[in-house]
Design an enzyme around this catalytic site. Structure first.
Site, mmCIF file in Angstrom:
data_model
loop_
_atom_site.group_PDB
_atom_site.id
_atom_site.type_symbol
_atom_site.label_atom_id
_atom_site.label_comp_id
_atom_site.label_asym_id
_atom_site.label_seq_id
_atom_site.Cartn_x
_atom_site.Cartn_y
_atom_site.Cartn_z
ATOM 1 N N ASP A 37 0.821 -1.222 0.000
ATOM 2 C CA ASP A 37 0.000 0.000 0.000
ATOM 3 C C ASP A 37 0.849 1.263 0.000
ATOM 4 O OD1 ASP A 37 -2.396 -1.646 0.336
ATOM 5 O OD2 ASP A 37 -1.760 -1.864 2.419
ATOM 6 N N GLU A 38 2.049 1.188 -0.583
ATOM 7 C CA GLU A 38 2.940 2.356 -0.559
ATOM 8 C C GLU A 38 2.628 3.373 -1.649
ATOM 9 O OE1 GLU A 38 5.370 -1.303 0.688
ATOM 10 O OE2 GLU A 38 4.149 -0.755 -1.051
ATOM 11 N N GLY A 46 0.788 1.888 -7.323
ATOM 12 C CA GLY A 46 -0.086 2.069 -8.477
ATOM 13 C C GLY A 46 0.186 3.360 -9.212
ATOM 14 N N HIS A 78 -4.673 -1.965 -6.661
ATOM 15 C CA HIS A 78 -4.477 -0.527 -6.608
ATOM 16 C C HIS A 78 -5.449 0.163 -7.549
ATOM 17 C CE1 HIS A 78 -1.226 -2.250 -9.234
ATOM 18 N NE2 HIS A 78 -1.880 -1.518 -10.111
ATOM 19 N N THR A 135 -6.289 -13.050 3.035
ATOM 20 C CA THR A 135 -7.500 -12.516 2.396
ATOM 21 C C THR A 135 -8.498 -13.620 2.073
ATOM 22 O OG1 THR A 135 -6.467 -12.671 0.207
ATOM 23 C CG2 THR A 135 -6.285 -10.558 1.362
ATOM 24 N N THR A 189 -9.427 -5.347 0.373
ATOM 25 C CA THR A 189 -10.196 -5.779 1.542
ATOM 26 C C THR A 189 -11.083 -4.697 2.118
ATOM 27 O OG1 THR A 189 -8.426 -5.126 3.074
ATOM 28 C CG2 THR A 189 -8.323 -7.362 2.151
ATOM 29 N N ASP A 211 2.772 14.758 1.437
ATOM 30 C CA ASP A 211 1.791 15.787 1.790
ATOM 31 C C ASP A 211 0.953 15.420 3.005
ATOM 32 O OD1 ASP A 211 0.973 13.887 -0.349
ATOM 33 O OD2 ASP A 211 -1.012 14.719 0.025
#
EC number: 6.3.4.4
Length: 429
Positions: free
Chosen positions: A13-14, A17, A41, A129, A300, A332
């Protein structure tokens, strides 16, 4: 000119994408080389929002997409994804999507076993998952996997299904779960075979031809180094290796073809599900990071746990992942904080250590040692050059470079594709 391999350096999840999408516009071919449909993503192109889990990101930019042999393919999920993006206007044909004929398939029995085992673990869940990724990889290693090429040989498929069901039905029955018949799996495969087989090919051969022709190849990793089955927070990991070296074995190219390895890292840290997380924040700051960063899993929908940047973990990811440079994302999100902390080491049972331990018990006992820096009140959102960044934000980035022993080659300052500061072009390395 170089190829580029993109991998995550934290727990996923960094923001891979956006970075892959940004790079894909300059590549000719985009390759998925490991994982399954357990990570995803979101890509925004014009007024279209694409949610991808299996399909390579380059397809949304009109590039050739490749699913390599290192990916475990759920054919039903793949066809559903193809139908969805096709309805949005993308062209997905055997000319634009190549799938390795030796890629293993995820069958309904894999998901059933995955969920039954997770339920049986009780308080010791690992956070799967439930989509069958782990059991499918187990079958690959145990040499009983059904591969895409088997669909073209009914006799081969027949005896391989017998072998697969002997194993899985024994486990399912032992867990008190419903078992499967050969007819059920045959019916499932008969439905998807006509749609899947036209995409299958010898990916390794086509990629070798592309490499010899000087075409730019972008290798797109899933998950991240700290979820690697060997180098991550085992057993709270995925079922595949996620380091850059797997781009070669997972697609059938030579190790020298991997090229520039771009590691993606958030300016803070997040994690979904179970497992150790030394810098996790349980206070308002943690909640603020989650709210500003919109930290919810693409696949998820689970809220992500949030914490400070862990330079020790990233330094390890740089070393074992073969990272040439870092793309730092979501800077940000830190705007407006009075102080920002960076983990520079750990304490374990009263002793200072400089690397993350491998043993699960020790991983849960480590306490972060922080270095604190002043924050910045100005906004970094939308910045597209160093000159637009607050001085303190630049100091934060430079300190991260020192601690992780790798340069920040690309900086992302918002979810928008063009809000990106490029210090070094990976394709020209």
């Amino acid at each position: 000119m170089s190829n580029v391999t993109v991998i995550g350096t934290q727990w996923g999840d960094e923001g891979k994408g956006k970075i892959v999408d940004w790079l894909a516009s300059r590549a000719d071919i985009v390759v998925r080389f490991q994982g399954g449909h357990n990570a995803g993503h979101t890509l925004v192109v014009g007024d279209q929002i694409y949610k991808l889990s299996l399909l390579p990101s380059g397809l949304v930019r009109g590039k050739i997409g490749v699913i390599g042999n290192g990916v475990v393919v759920d054919p039903k999920a793949l066809m559903t994804e193809i139908d969805r993006v096709t309805a949005q206007g993308l062209v997905v044909t055997p000319e634009t999507l190549w799938i390795a004929e030796n890629a293993p398939l995820i069958l309904p029995v894999h998901g059933a076993l995955d969920r039954a085992r997770e339920a049986a673990r009780g308080d010791h869940k690992i956070g799967t998952t439930g989509r069958g990724i782990g059991p499918a990889y187990e079958d690959k290693v145990a040499r009983r996997a059904i591969r895409i090429c088997d669909l073209a040989e009914p006799e081969t498929l027949d005896w391989k299904l017998d072998e697969l069901l002997l194993h899985h039905n024994t486990l399912l029955a032992g867990l008190g779960a419903e078992t499967f018949t050969k007819e059920q799996l045959k019916d499932f495969l008969a439905e998807i075979t006509p749609r899947l087989l036209p995409f299958s090919c010898q990916v390794w051969d086509r990629l070798d031809e592309a490499r010899r022709a000087g075409r730019r190849i972008l290798f797109e990793g899933a998950q991240a180094v700290m979820l690697d089955v060997d180098h991550g927070t085992y057993p709270f990991v995925t079922s595949s290796n996620t380091v850059a070296a797997v781009a070669a074995s997972g697609s059938g190219v030579s190790p020298s073809s991997v090229g520039f390895v771009l590691g993606i890292a958030k300016a803070y840290t997040t994690r979904v599900g179970e497992g150790p997380f030394p810098t996790e924040l349980h206070d308002q700051t943690g909640r603020t990071l989650g709210e500003r960063g919109h930290e919810f899993g693409t696949v998820t929908g689970r809220p992500r746990r949030c914490g400070w940047f862990d330079a020790v973990l990233i330094r390890r990811a740089v070393r074992v992942g073969g990272v040439s440079g870092i793309a730092l994302t979501k800077l940000d999100v830190l705007d407006g904080l009075d102080e920002i902390s960076i983990c520079v080491g750990y304490e374990l049972d009263g002793q200072k250590i400089e690397t993350f331990p491998s043993a699960p018990g020790a991983q849960t006992r480590v306490k972060p040692v922080y270095e604190t820096m002043p924050g910045w009140k100005e906004t970094t959102a939308g910045a597209r050059s160093w000159a637009e960044l607050p001085a303190q934000a630049i100091k934060y980035v430079r300190r991260i470079e020192e601690l992780i022993e790798a340069p920040v080659t690309l900086l992302s300052t918002s979810p928008e594709r063009d809000d990106t500061i490029l210090m070094r072009d990976p394709f020209e390395d």
